[in-house]
Scaffold this motif. Sequence first.
Motif, short mmCIF file in Angstrom:
data_model
loop_
_atom_site.label_atom_id
_atom_site.label_comp_id
_atom_site.label_asym_id
_atom_site.label_seq_id
_atom_site.Cartn_x
_atom_site.Cartn_y
_atom_site.Cartn_z
N ASN A 139 49.12 3.07 126.68
CA ASN A 139 50.34 3.23 125.87
C ASN A 139 50.50 2.08 124.88
O ASN A 139 50.96 2.29 123.74
CB ASN A 139 51.57 3.36 126.77
CG ASN A 139 51.71 2.20 127.74
OD1 ASN A 139 50.76 1.45 127.99
ND2 ASN A 139 52.87 2.05 128.32
N PHE A 140 50.11 0.87 125.25
CA PHE A 140 50.17 -0.25 124.32
C PHE A 140 49.13 -0.08 123.20
O PHE A 140 49.40 -0.42 122.04
CB PHE A 140 49.95 -1.57 125.05
CG PHE A 140 51.04 -1.90 126.03
CD1 PHE A 140 52.28 -2.35 125.59
CD2 PHE A 140 50.85 -1.74 127.39
CE1 PHE A 140 53.29 -2.65 126.47
CE2 PHE A 140 51.86 -2.03 128.29
CZ PHE A 140 53.08 -2.49 127.83
N VAL A 141 47.96 0.43 123.56
CA VAL A 141 46.92 0.67 122.57
C VAL A 141 47.40 1.70 121.54
O VAL A 141 47.17 1.55 120.33
CB VAL A 141 45.63 1.15 123.27
CG1 VAL A 141 44.60 1.64 122.25
CG2 VAL A 141 45.04 0.02 124.11
N ILE A 143 50.66 1.38 114.35
CA ILE A 143 50.94 0.40 113.29
C ILE A 143 49.83 0.42 112.25
O ILE A 143 50.09 0.44 111.04
CB ILE A 143 51.10 -1.01 113.91
CG1 ILE A 143 52.32 -1.05 114.84
CG2 ILE A 143 51.22 -2.06 112.81
CD1 ILE A 143 52.46 -2.35 115.62
N HIS A 144 48.58 0.43 112.71
CA HIS A 144 47.45 0.41 111.78
C HIS A 144 47.40 1.67 110.92
O HIS A 144 47.28 1.59 109.69
CB HIS A 144 46.14 0.25 112.54
CG HIS A 144 44.93 0.48 111.69
ND1 HIS A 144 44.45 -0.46 110.79
CD2 HIS A 144 44.10 1.57 111.56
CE1 HIS A 144 43.39 0.02 110.17
NE2 HIS A 144 43.16 1.24 110.61
N PHE A 145 47.49 2.83 111.56
CA PHE A 145 47.27 4.07 110.81
C PHE A 145 48.45 4.44 109.93
O PHE A 145 48.26 5.10 108.89
CB PHE A 145 46.92 5.20 111.77
CG PHE A 145 45.50 5.16 112.25
CD1 PHE A 145 44.47 5.58 111.43
CD2 PHE A 145 45.19 4.65 113.50
CE1 PHE A 145 43.15 5.52 111.85
CE2 PHE A 145 43.87 4.58 113.93
CZ PHE A 145 42.85 5.01 113.10
N LEU A 146 49.65 4.02 110.26
CA LEU A 146 50.77 4.25 109.34
C LEU A 146 50.62 3.36 108.12
O LEU A 146 50.84 3.81 106.97
CB LEU A 146 52.10 3.97 110.03
CG LEU A 146 53.35 4.22 109.19
CD1 LEU A 146 53.39 5.65 108.67
CD2 LEU A 146 54.61 3.90 109.98
N SER A 147 50.23 2.11 108.30
CA SER A 147 49.99 1.22 107.18
C SER A 147 48.85 1.75 106.30
O SER A 147 48.93 1.73 105.05
CB SER A 147 49.64 -0.19 107.68
OG SER A 147 49.39 -1.07 106.61
N LYS A 148 47.80 2.25 106.92
CA LYS A 148 46.67 2.82 106.18
C LYS A 148 47.12 4.04 105.38
O LYS A 148 46.68 4.24 104.22
CB LYS A 148 45.56 3.20 107.16
CG LYS A 148 44.33 3.80 106.50
CD LYS A 148 43.27 4.14 107.55
CE LYS A 148 42.04 4.78 106.89
NZ LYS A 148 41.00 5.10 107.90
#
Length: 369
Positions: free
Chosen positions: A298-300, A306-311
């Motif tokens: 769940n933490f992963v 966070i990464h894929f929304l920024s991307k």
Amino acid sequence: ALADKRPQGDRDKETMQAPSRDAARAGLLAALAAALLASTQAFAPSMQPRGLAVAARSSFAPKGHGRHGLLLRAPVLRRTASAPRVTAAMEGYTSMMTLDTPEAWAIFLFWSVPLPLVIGTLLRIAQGNSGDSGLPVQTSATKWEKGTGEPGIQRNLMWAFPSFACLLNSAESQPPLNMPLWQRWGLLLNSWVALGWYLFYKVQIEDELKEFTKEGLGGLAVVAPFALGFIGGLIGEYLYGSLEHEPFYDLCSSLFYGGFGWIYVQQFILYSKVNELYRKDNLTEPLLVWGLLVPGYNFVTGIRQIHFLSKYWAMKRGEEMQRDQFSELFPFATKETLGVIELFTKPELWVNWELMGFGSSSGEAAKEK
């Protein structure tokens, strides 16, 4: 000392009145404390105090049950108590969160410090092994300028957790751009300020998604119930030991666990939104939403969101992605898709071993994946 020149009779009279004044003072304090306890029952109705309890924390106080020595019932007030605190003691309970010693305050304020410190150290080692001197990241717009793109901006993992950059060369060049180093250290050294920053991140992305999709609650509506429930739970724990009982034991406990339940549901909705954004653009959905239910994974999933929304915002705005040194070190954050079993059985996804100085084979394998 100066000699007391008053008549002997006056001195004897004052000596006889001293105990009565102490008793009156103790009675007044007991009445005030009892009134306070009575009023607090509106907030914790299921906790019925068995009487006024005072924890004597002096080294001269006799030892008994409880964490701070003998629990004494009013109006017997121990003047040896350096900082007595009235509690609603239930079945021998006293609050775990006493905040009455420097050690307790240190734990309360700094409980999360080891995590960003360890991650920051790993990032610094990776930076040294890669020969990186701390080059500035690619800049990006800091606000939506009307007519120039989508409302969302790049907020990668280094933006969401600025304290990770404290030990890096040229920390100010890491997202969020131009944040002073002292502010990053402030986030690292105060767990509650760091939590506040992350909630600020949540508000920002939820507002941007609502503006872009015309759906959803918006940042404050998502974050406020969790924040209020969390604060209510801490207050209840301090005053009543609310969190030492089963969930939803009283109002404060209900606020606490209800707040976490609320934010869990909102995380599920957020991950689904991110997948929908990718699906509408005919791209692979990157997040395993039900991974929220798997401990550890769940933490992963949260890191990957966070990464894929920024991307996604970088792609929509036609910008080059900002450098993210966290994602460079931990390949699981950027892999296009990631299954639960895959994560736990492929060490090359856990960390970029080459950047950590453990050879190149694992690092090349991770890149091929």
